[in-house]
Design an enzyme around this catalytic site. Structure first.
Site, PDB file in Angstrom:
ATOM      1  N   GLN A   5      10.044   2.698  -3.416  1.00  0.00           N
ATOM      2  CA  GLN A   5       9.186   4.006  -3.051  1.00  0.00           C
ATOM      3  C   GLN A   5      10.207   4.934  -3.161  1.00  0.00           C
ATOM      4  OE1 GLN A   5       5.483   6.561  -2.746  1.00  0.00           O
ATOM      5  NE2 GLN A   5       6.555   6.710  -1.108  1.00  0.00           N
ATOM      6  N   HIS A  24       2.804   8.748   9.986  1.00  0.00           N
ATOM      7  CA  HIS A  24       3.298  10.325   9.053  1.00  0.00           C
ATOM      8  C   HIS A  24       3.626  10.734  10.464  1.00  0.00           C
ATOM      9  CE1 HIS A  24      -0.842   8.824   6.696  1.00  0.00           C
ATOM     10  NE2 HIS A  24       0.282   9.078   6.090  1.00  0.00           N
ATOM     11  N   LYS A  32       8.233   1.671   5.518  1.00  0.00           N
ATOM     12  CA  LYS A  32       7.594   1.202   4.937  1.00  0.00           C
ATOM     13  C   LYS A  32       7.085   0.839   3.507  1.00  0.00           C
ATOM     14  CE  LYS A  32       2.733   1.343   4.729  1.00  0.00           C
ATOM     15  NZ  LYS A  32       2.324   0.096   3.567  1.00  0.00           N
ATOM     16  N   ASP A  33       7.096   2.075   2.503  1.00  0.00           N
ATOM     17  CA  ASP A  33       7.301   1.421   0.977  1.00  0.00           C
ATOM     18  C   ASP A  33       8.431   1.604   0.697  1.00  0.00           C
ATOM     19  OD1 ASP A  33       4.081   2.338   0.578  1.00  0.00           O
ATOM     20  OD2 ASP A  33       4.615   4.057   1.495  1.00  0.00           O
ATOM     21  N   MET A  41       0.087  11.572   1.498  1.00  0.00           N
ATOM     22  CA  MET A  41      -1.816  12.199   1.229  1.00  0.00           C
ATOM     23  C   MET A  41      -2.667  12.267   1.549  1.00  0.00           C
ATOM     24  SD  MET A  41      -0.737   9.786  -2.671  1.00  0.00           S
ATOM     25  CE  MET A  41      -1.506   7.973  -1.505  1.00  0.00           C
TER      26      MET A  41
END
Ligand code: PAF
Length: 283
Positions: free
Chosen positions: A155, A37, A151-152, A30
């Site tokens: 998800q 990232h 981390k997610d 995002m």
């Protein structure tokens, strides 16, 4: 680096790679990119001949009173970072390109069982938004490999399940959480923290580590450990959300057969909600 805003042009570029026998890795983001990232991008580069990164702040995964409008958007800085990393293609679609019929009429992907617990319980509908946009992006990019951060954790579990259940021929790679020197997990939302809050925030990871160490040392009273951790977080200036010791494979409460646990937490500092997790292989 080529930047595409249109799905059809992106598809044509990926198709050409396929025709030439090249493999493609995909990193969906995002934006507001940080070192976490870039670690995903580096991993993607190691694994495939070509790397596609997407930047799309997905409105479908934000609740009505969440931070969609103030979510940081830094396309210029992000583009410069991706060029420096040697990314081949950036997909930067508009909301209209992603959802031409509008959000209301969009077919939704919902992963049952694990979407309504933990973060999903605190953010109703969030994971349907994530599952829907990731499925669309998988169809648009058509990669061999897709790379996500651990981390997610929840998800990532949801994306693994949707990939399996919808038969996407894509290998999902999870990459270890990137942390600041003091342990705070890197996140675009860290930028919302004041200096004072930022100084307190590493307590989240420290608390997770002390729960993990207690379990590694043989403690098995999980409800007591969870309660002690919630108190420690409140003492450190957080408003604790969930704090749960779960089976890393299923996200269910661990039973006697459980081989690996994950300790997951959400906690709010001021107005900023942070999440983090640590895992432990049980003896
Ligand atoms: O993790 C994120 O940044 C987002 O949830 C994702 C996977 C890019 C979907 O919008």
């Amino acid at each position: 680096m080529q930047t595409f805003t249109s799905v059809s042009i992106l598809r044509a570029a990926v198709r050409e790679h396929r025709q030439k026998g090249r493999t493609v890795a995909f990193v969906p983001t995002m934006g507001n990119l940080h070192e976490g990232h870039l670690e995903l991008v580096r991993r993607a580069k190691d694994m495939a001949d070509r790397v596609v990164v997407s930047i799309f702040v997905n409105p479908m995964q934000f609740g009505a009173n969440e931070d969609l409008s103030r979510y940081p958007r830094t396309p210029k800085e992000d583009t410069a970072m991706l060029v420096a990393e040697g990314v081949h293609h950036l997909f930067l679609p508009s909301v209209e390109e992603m959802y031409p019929g509008g959000l209301e009429q969009q077919v939704r992907v919902s992963v049952p069982g694990i979407s309504n617990i933990l973060c999903g319980a605190e953010r109703p509908g969030h994971f349907d938004g994530v599952a829907t946009v990731v499925s669309k992006l998988f169809n648009m990019v058509d990669p061999d490999i897709a790379v996500f951060g651990q981390k997610d954790f929840q998800q990532l579990a949801i994306i693994r399940q949707l990939t399996r259940d919808l038969n996407f021929p894509i290998r999902i790679e999870g990459v270890e959480t990137a942390r600041a020197g003091d342990g705070l997990a890197l996140s675009s939302r860290n930028g919302y923290l004041s200096q004072e809050q930022r100084a307190k925030a590493p307590a989240l990871y420290a608390t997770l580590c002390s729960t993990r160490d207690a379990i590694a040392n043989g403690q098995r009273d999980y409800p007591a450990l969870e309660q002690a951790a919630r108190e420690a977080l409140a003492h450190a200036g957080f408003q604790p959300g969930y704090y749960e010791i779960r089976d890393a494979g299923t996200l269910a409460k661990p039973d006697a057969e459980c081989g690996e646990i994950v300790i997951l937490a959400s906690a709010t500092m001021g107005n900023t909600r942070l999440i983090d997790n640590v895992t432990l292989v049980l003896p």
